[in-house]
Structures are given as C-alpha cells and as structure tokens.
Motif scaffolding. Sequence first.
Motif, PDB file in Angstrom:
ATOM      1  N   ARG A   1       0.844  -1.191   0.000  1.00 61.91           N
ATOM      2  CA  ARG A   1       0.000   0.000   0.000  1.00 61.91           C
ATOM      3  C   ARG A   1       0.877   1.238   0.000  1.00 61.91           C
ATOM      4  NH1 ARG A   1      -2.416  -1.287   5.834  1.00 61.91           N
ATOM      5  NH2 ARG A   1      -1.634  -3.332   5.403  1.00 61.91           N
ATOM      6  N   MET A   2       0.279   2.336  -0.404  1.00 61.07           N
ATOM      7  CA  MET A   2       1.001   3.597  -0.445  1.00 61.07           C
ATOM      8  C   MET A   2       0.020   4.710  -0.098  1.00 61.07           C
ATOM      9  SD  MET A   2       3.777   5.330  -0.986  1.00 61.07           S
ATOM     10  CE  MET A   2       4.891   4.154  -1.712  1.00 61.07           C
ATOM     11  N   LEU A   3       0.527   5.687   0.607  1.00 65.49           N
ATOM     12  CA  LEU A   3      -0.274   6.846   0.961  1.00 65.49           C
ATOM     13  C   LEU A   3       0.581   8.085   0.723  1.00 65.49           C
ATOM     14  CD1 LEU A   3      -3.123   7.338   2.203  1.00 65.49           C
ATOM     15  CD2 LEU A   3      -1.977   7.623   4.391  1.00 65.49           C
ATOM     16  N   VAL A   4       0.031   9.066   0.013  1.00 63.73           N
ATOM     17  CA  VAL A   4       0.747  10.293  -0.314  1.00 63.73           C
ATOM     18  C   VAL A   4      -0.128  11.480   0.072  1.00 63.73           C
ATOM     19  CG1 VAL A   4       1.754  11.681  -2.183  1.00 63.73           C
ATOM     20  CG2 VAL A   4       1.948   9.180  -2.242  1.00 63.73           C
ATOM     21  N   ARG A   5       0.466  12.436   0.724  1.00 60.89           N
ATOM     22  CA  ARG A   5      -0.248  13.675   1.048  1.00 60.89           C
ATOM     23  C   ARG A   5      -0.268  14.554  -0.198  1.00 60.89           C
ATOM     24  NH1 ARG A   5       0.970  17.621   6.216  1.00 60.89           N
ATOM     25  NH2 ARG A   5      -0.737  19.087   5.821  1.00 60.89           N
ATOM     26  N   CYS A   6      -1.459  15.016  -0.557  1.00 62.37           N
ATOM     27  CA  CYS A   6      -1.640  15.827  -1.756  1.00 62.37           C
ATOM     28  C   CYS A   6      -1.747  17.300  -1.383  1.00 62.37           C
ATOM     29  CB  CYS A   6      -2.939  15.442  -2.464  1.00 62.37           C
ATOM     30  SG  CYS A   6      -3.061  13.733  -2.948  1.00 62.37           S
ATOM     31  N   PRO A   7      -1.480  18.162  -2.359  1.00 60.35           N
ATOM     32  CA  PRO A   7      -1.804  19.575  -2.126  1.00 60.35           C
ATOM     33  C   PRO A   7      -3.322  19.714  -2.050  1.00 60.35           C
ATOM     34  CG  PRO A   7      -1.015  19.231  -4.376  1.00 60.35           C
ATOM     35  CD  PRO A   7      -0.877  17.923  -3.659  1.00 60.35           C
ATOM     36  N   GLN A   8      -3.809  20.739  -1.393  1.00 62.28           N
ATOM     37  CA  GLN A   8      -5.262  20.904  -1.217  1.00 62.28           C
ATOM     38  C   GLN A   8      -5.981  21.125  -2.543  1.00 62.28           C
ATOM     39  OE1 GLN A   8      -5.469  19.406   1.929  1.00 62.28           O
ATOM     40  NE2 GLN A   8      -7.351  20.578   1.878  1.00 62.28           N
ATOM     41  N   ILE A   9      -5.302  21.672  -3.534  1.00 59.07           N
ATOM     42  CA  ILE A   9      -5.879  21.808  -4.873  1.00 59.07           C
ATOM     43  C   ILE A   9      -5.114  20.849  -5.768  1.00 59.07           C
ATOM     44  CG2 ILE A   9      -6.261  23.332  -6.833  1.00 59.07           C
ATOM     45  CD1 ILE A   9      -6.504  25.622  -4.769  1.00 59.07           C
ATOM     46  N   LEU A  10      -5.827  19.884  -6.310  1.00 56.34           N
ATOM     47  CA  LEU A  10      -5.189  18.826  -7.088  1.00 56.34           C
ATOM     48  C   LEU A  10      -5.515  19.011  -8.564  1.00 56.34           C
ATOM     49  CD1 LEU A  10      -3.412  16.346  -6.506  1.00 56.34           C
ATOM     50  CD2 LEU A  10      -5.481  14.975  -6.522  1.00 56.34           C
ATOM     51  N   ASP A  11      -4.643  19.711  -9.286  1.00 55.51           N
ATOM     52  CA  ASP A  11      -4.797  19.848 -10.732  1.00 55.51           C
ATOM     53  C   ASP A  11      -3.982  18.746 -11.416  1.00 55.51           C
ATOM     54  OD1 ASP A  11      -2.160  20.673 -10.536  1.00 55.51           O
ATOM     55  OD2 ASP A  11      -2.571  22.759 -11.055  1.00 55.51           O
ATOM     56  N   SER A  12      -3.949  18.758 -12.732  1.00 56.45           N
ATOM     57  CA  SER A  12      -3.269  17.685 -13.477  1.00 56.45           C
ATOM     58  C   SER A  12      -1.796  17.571 -13.121  1.00 56.45           C
ATOM     59  CB  SER A  12      -3.421  17.916 -14.984  1.00 56.45           C
ATOM     60  OG  SER A  12      -4.774  17.818 -15.347  1.00 56.45           O
ATOM     61  N   MET A  13      -1.105  18.698 -13.047  1.00 63.93           N
ATOM     62  CA  MET A  13       0.329  18.650 -12.757  1.00 63.93           C
ATOM     63  C   MET A  13       0.586  18.132 -11.332  1.00 63.93           C
ATOM     64  SD  MET A  13       1.514  19.311 -15.621  1.00 63.93           S
ATOM     65  CE  MET A  13       3.223  19.206 -15.193  1.00 63.93           C
ATOM     66  N   ALA A  14      -0.208  18.593 -10.379  1.00 66.46           N
ATOM     67  CA  ALA A  14      -0.052  18.119  -9.001  1.00 66.46           C
ATOM     68  C   ALA A  14      -0.376  16.624  -8.913  1.00 66.46           C
ATOM     69  CB  ALA A  14      -0.948  18.918  -8.063  1.00 66.46           C
ATOM     70  N   TYR A  15      -1.396  16.187  -9.648  1.00 66.05           N
ATOM     71  CA  TYR A  15      -1.761  14.770  -9.658  1.00 66.05           C
ATOM     72  C   TYR A  15      -0.618  13.924 -10.208  1.00 66.05           C
ATOM     73  CZ  TYR A  15      -4.279  10.494 -10.894  1.00 66.05           C
ATOM     74  OH  TYR A  15      -4.678   9.184 -11.028  1.00 66.05           O
ATOM     75  N   GLN A  16       0.029  14.398 -11.251  1.00 68.47           N
ATOM     76  CA  GLN A  16       1.148  13.660 -11.836  1.00 68.47           C
ATOM     77  C   GLN A  16       2.325  13.590 -10.856  1.00 68.47           C
ATOM     78  OE1 GLN A  16       1.796  15.359 -15.804  1.00 68.47           O
ATOM     79  NE2 GLN A  16      -0.424  15.511 -15.966  1.00 68.47           N
ATOM     80  N   THR A  17       2.521  14.638 -10.075  1.00 70.62           N
ATOM     81  CA  THR A  17       3.559  14.619  -9.043  1.00 70.62           C
ATOM     82  C   THR A  17       3.230  13.568  -7.977  1.00 70.62           C
ATOM     83  OG1 THR A  17       4.060  16.947  -9.420  1.00 70.62           O
ATOM     84  CG2 THR A  17       4.765  16.020  -7.317  1.00 70.62           C
ATOM     85  N   VAL A  18       1.959  13.493  -7.611  1.00 65.23           N
ATOM     86  CA  VAL A  18       1.514  12.477  -6.643  1.00 65.23           C
ATOM     87  C   VAL A  18       1.769  11.082  -7.201  1.00 65.23           C
ATOM     88  CG1 VAL A  18      -0.535  11.482  -5.536  1.00 65.23           C
ATOM     89  CG2 VAL A  18      -0.161  13.958  -5.474  1.00 65.23           C
ATOM     90  N   LEU A  19       1.474  10.878  -8.484  1.00 64.21           N
ATOM     91  CA  LEU A  19       1.726   9.575  -9.103  1.00 64.21           C
ATOM     92  C   LEU A  19       3.216   9.241  -9.107  1.00 64.21           C
ATOM     93  CD1 LEU A  19      -0.775   9.609 -12.115  1.00 64.21           C
ATOM     94  CD2 LEU A  19      -1.030   8.463  -9.911  1.00 64.21           C
ATOM     95  N   ASP A  20       4.060  10.250  -9.351  1.00 63.60           N
ATOM     96  CA  ASP A  20       5.510  10.028  -9.278  1.00 63.60           C
ATOM     97  C   ASP A  20       5.906   9.528  -7.896  1.00 63.60           C
ATOM     98  OD1 ASP A  20       6.222  10.736 -11.874  1.00 63.60           O
ATOM     99  OD2 ASP A  20       6.586  12.839 -11.365  1.00 63.60           O
ATOM    100  N   GLN A  21       5.324  10.113  -6.865  1.00 62.29           N
ATOM    101  CA  GLN A  21       5.671   9.762  -5.486  1.00 62.29           C
ATOM    102  C   GLN A  21       5.088   8.421  -5.060  1.00 62.29           C
ATOM    103  OE1 GLN A  21       4.210  12.955  -3.063  1.00 62.29           O
ATOM    104  NE2 GLN A  21       5.552  14.467  -4.004  1.00 62.29           N
ATOM    105  N   GLY A  22       3.868   8.124  -5.509  1.00 62.11           N
ATOM    106  CA  GLY A  22       3.175   6.958  -4.978  1.00 62.11           C
ATOM    107  C   GLY A  22       3.083   5.764  -5.894  1.00 62.11           C
ATOM    108  N   LEU A  23       2.787   6.001  -7.159  1.00 67.21           N
ATOM    109  CA  LEU A  23       2.497   4.888  -8.064  1.00 67.21           C
ATOM    110  C   LEU A  23       3.737   4.250  -8.659  1.00 67.21           C
ATOM    111  CD1 LEU A  23       0.451   3.195  -9.717  1.00 67.21           C
ATOM    112  CD2 LEU A  23       0.450   5.041 -11.398  1.00 67.21           C
TER     113      LEU A  23
END
Length: 192
Positions: A60-82
């Motif tokens: 499992r993986m859990l990543v803290r996201c920025p409060q506003i999740l746009d496409s670029m922020a989502y891709q950063t989250v995927l880099d960190q978690g997926l």
Amino acid sequence: MNLILFLIYDTTELSPYKCRKTFDRRPINDRFTSRYVTKTVEYGGYSVLVWGMIKADSKRMLVRCPQILDSMAYQTVLDQGLLGLYNPNEIYMQDGAPCHRSASTSNYLDSKKICVMSDWPPQSPDLNIIEHMWCLVKDKVGKTSPKNADDLWCIIKKEWDSIPNETMAGLYRSIPKRLRVTLTNKSLHSHY
C-alpha cells in the motif's frame, strides 16, 4: 494465462470532524445537552487530502496531496506513490476526476507505460474496495484530536499502516462476488 492485478487508488479528504449529518431524537428542552451535541467546525477547521493505493499482495502507499489537485499536481503524486509499486502486468484504476482525464495526465500515463482501466463507467455502482479502507481510517481518525493539519497527517498515516494485511486480502477476494451481485441486481443498489 496472464495474471492481471488491479492497483486500486483513490483520493479522499480526511478531517477529524464528522462529515455526515446525524439525527437524534431528544427530549424537549434538552437541545444543548452535551449528549446531543456534536462538535463541528464552521470555519478554520483543517483537513488533509490524501492519495492512497492498495495492491492484492497487501502493498500500500499513501501520499499527502496539495489541497488543490490539478493535473500537474496529480502527476507529481503519481511520481511519489504509483511509480515505485507499479508493474507492467497490472491495471491501474482511477475515477473520472478532471485531473485524471486531462490530456496532460493521459500523456503522462502513456509515457510511463501505465495501463489504465479506461472504460470505468460514469455513475456506476461504487465497487472500489479502497472505499472500505477509507472508512476504516476515517472512523479511527474521527476519534482523535489532532492539533493541526501536520498532526492529522501523521495520525492518518499511522492508521493507514495499521490496517491488517488480511483486511486488504479479504477485500480483494470479495471482488468477484461484488461483481456478481452488481450484475444480478442490474447495477442497482447492493449491500456493497
């Protein structure tokens, strides 16, 4: 026979306060008795947006996201978690949020060779088993008193990691039954 594993992901906003209305019957003139009052925060409360992923092998993986999740922020989250847990023989499930469907995100997923379940129907019954994981975490977080958003994040992470692997394995084992029930009910309400 090819083995297909589903990576199941979701984002949710977690807060230490109840997010659903509850209704109680109470005697007349006992409206403000502590027994009938639930703590809420109208303004100034805090919450944490998190992205979580579970796999059939209990990783499992859990990543803290920025409060506003746009496409670029989502891709950063995927880099960190997926990316650290993804294998080419797996299918990645995501819902239809705008940052997931954007051309930028589609190009990103293609460039990383991530196989995405692209035909997840809108307005479908929610068969995403990670919702049960969120429920477990939210129940435990709701019983705590974090001091700020960073403290809340630490509590969320601790509770996420404390969910037994057998719970996740049981959720994955329930997928065929969930699908059968949904098909039998012609996509109408089921107990899942």
